[in-house]
Design an enzyme around this catalytic site. Sequence first.
Site, mmCIF file in Angstrom:
data_model
loop_
_atom_site.group_PDB
_atom_site.id
_atom_site.type_symbol
_atom_site.label_atom_id
_atom_site.label_comp_id
_atom_site.label_asym_id
_atom_site.label_seq_id
_atom_site.Cartn_x
_atom_site.Cartn_y
_atom_site.Cartn_z
ATOM 1 N N LEU A 24 0.839 -1.296 -0.199
ATOM 2 C CA LEU A 24 0.118 0.170 0.059
ATOM 3 C C LEU A 24 0.908 1.222 0.065
ATOM 4 O O LEU A 24 0.429 2.535 -0.492
ATOM 5 C CB LEU A 24 -0.625 -0.050 1.082
ATOM 6 C CG LEU A 24 -2.094 -0.932 1.360
ATOM 7 C CD1 LEU A 24 -2.947 -1.027 2.500
ATOM 8 C CD2 LEU A 24 -3.062 -0.566 -0.084
ATOM 9 N N GLY A 28 10.205 5.904 5.525
ATOM 10 C CA GLY A 28 11.637 5.628 5.953
ATOM 11 C C GLY A 28 11.680 4.635 7.019
ATOM 12 O O GLY A 28 12.359 4.022 7.395
ATOM 13 N N GLY A 30 9.227 2.048 7.466
ATOM 14 C CA GLY A 30 8.907 0.736 7.117
ATOM 15 C C GLY A 30 7.888 0.881 6.099
ATOM 16 O O GLY A 30 7.687 1.754 5.262
ATOM 17 N N LYS A 48 1.181 -2.818 8.874
ATOM 18 C CA LYS A 48 2.379 -2.288 8.997
ATOM 19 C C LYS A 48 3.540 -2.829 9.248
ATOM 20 O O LYS A 48 3.553 -3.600 10.441
ATOM 21 C CB LYS A 48 2.172 -0.854 10.233
ATOM 22 C CG LYS A 48 1.537 0.215 9.732
ATOM 23 C CD LYS A 48 1.650 1.268 10.603
ATOM 24 C CE LYS A 48 0.968 2.489 10.344
ATOM 25 N NZ LYS A 48 1.309 3.981 11.297
ATOM 26 N N ASP A 143 1.231 14.867 15.716
ATOM 27 C CA ASP A 143 1.521 14.905 14.236
ATOM 28 C C ASP A 143 0.432 15.162 13.366
ATOM 29 O O ASP A 143 0.365 14.516 12.340
ATOM 30 C CB ASP A 143 2.632 13.737 13.993
ATOM 31 C CG ASP A 143 3.341 14.060 12.597
ATOM 32 O OD1 ASP A 143 3.689 15.148 12.388
ATOM 33 O OD2 ASP A 143 3.781 12.906 12.043
#
Length: 557
Positions: A24, A28, A30, A48, A143
Amino acid sequence: MREACDFLQPGRLLENRYRILGLLGQGGMGRVFLAEDERLPGKKWAIKELKPGPAQRELLAKEARVLAECSHPGLAAVTDFIPANAHGVCYLVMEFIQGHTLLQVLREKGPISWAKAGGIGIELCQVLAYLHEGRPVPIIHRDLKPSNVMLDENGRVRLIDFGTARHYHQGANADTVRLGTLGFASPEQLLGRQTDARTDLYALGAVLHFLLAGGNRQLPDGERGALPEEVPPEAQAVIAKLLEEEPSRRFQRAEEAEAALRAALLPHEQAAAAHKRTPVAGTTHAKNARNPSSPQMRIVVGGLTGGSGATFTAIALARCLHALALPHTLLELPGTTPDLYHILLGDQHAPKGYRYWTESVCLRPGGGEPGKEWVSGHTEWVPLAPNRGLEKWDSACAKQLLGRIIRPAAIMDIGSAWTNPAHEELLAEADLILLVCDPSPLHLSRGEAARNWGRLGKLKQKNRRIEIIANKAVGFKGKQEWLESLPERPFCQIPEIPSSAVLSALWQGKLLADQPAVHPLLRTALEPVISMILAKCGHSGQRRSIWRRLRTAGKQD
């Protein structure tokens, strides 16, 4: 080491369960893969994979811990965490969200209109309010940026990537690690100071500015470019307050920001509503337009099968709207078992001279005139006549009945009669369809469930908005398997109501949804649906956030 990172490849089976379908995305830290569940055929997950290294493993484990604490339709559900293998690679199995990030949308379509950006902002406020409330302590995302916000296939906002999230601990002077993205990170974040809920609100302002400005971030001198003239002054003022350098000058809570965004959107919504109410004569739009006095929001509530809790959910939703002082009507439509009259203790509480609307519409030429309204606070009840069926009930009757409703919102309980031809037009015109499912294997195995799934699938193909309500979502051994068996993640989860509260309501002759021990549970569970209704009906709180009003109302009821 590269071999270890390439462990997941299309066709591989992870943990004897997850069949890898393809890549998908990657970054940096993974990669993210799409996988199909071998135990639940047709169910897809996002997995993930993080590269070897203690820091990376801790980052993924942290994201798993944060999301495992949460249950909100605006967040991706975590179902599994697979610790590091012999190569040091670990995996996080998450809900697969089909859609696009805001960054992708912006790149493909350019600047986003204020109406759409404001709606996105409101949904983000609701997610942030949930995180900041604390379970058991507040969660700060840290974030928030366009690439971490997705619009799923139904247009819902979903906040992703919690690798940098942290629990807020009052009294700390600084964060352990400085994290965030330049252009969206708050001043206190960049300076390594303590972050809190206001840090995420700063990022929200930066995201809204980014969307409206077509992707422009801060200028080299730290300032942001001017917003387009199409963005109204009220909206610019809200964004400016979110972007205040000093946290004390920003909105202090996500609920405050949401209320301000709703107020800034209200003039636009009113103008749009006025435009819709004045179609050009003779056009198709004019012929199909709703009566200006008809409900602004039409919600159909039905169960996957009989006994799933559709009527209970409809009443719960109605009483939450009552607590918010939003006038509405709850209609029990033919095709269902006539339970509402008995639940409301109609023999005691129905007004003298009350005439059932369904009968006045269907059994009298031209519809006849209904009797007195049956009103409880801001709720109007329109039950079926108990112990009597209707010989005639068709789409014309349904349309005529709905045309008499003058309140802003109409909740229509259809039981489990999804395939009733008389409901065809109601379903086609519904603004929101709520499918209530309960965990009973007996209900799920009925042929009725399969037929209703098929009917709803056809409605979905016609772009009707259908959301799943998981009823009786109490902790039990098969709960996760039950939730995963549903075609998509539930929009809301209603907990099991304590039997003591049920009995108390019955013996006191009161509505269960109004009980002090029950009402807060229901309003929290149904929060996403209520927010949609309030937004559609233009019913925003003037001085207090809607959820503070709800909590206050709960104490008064």
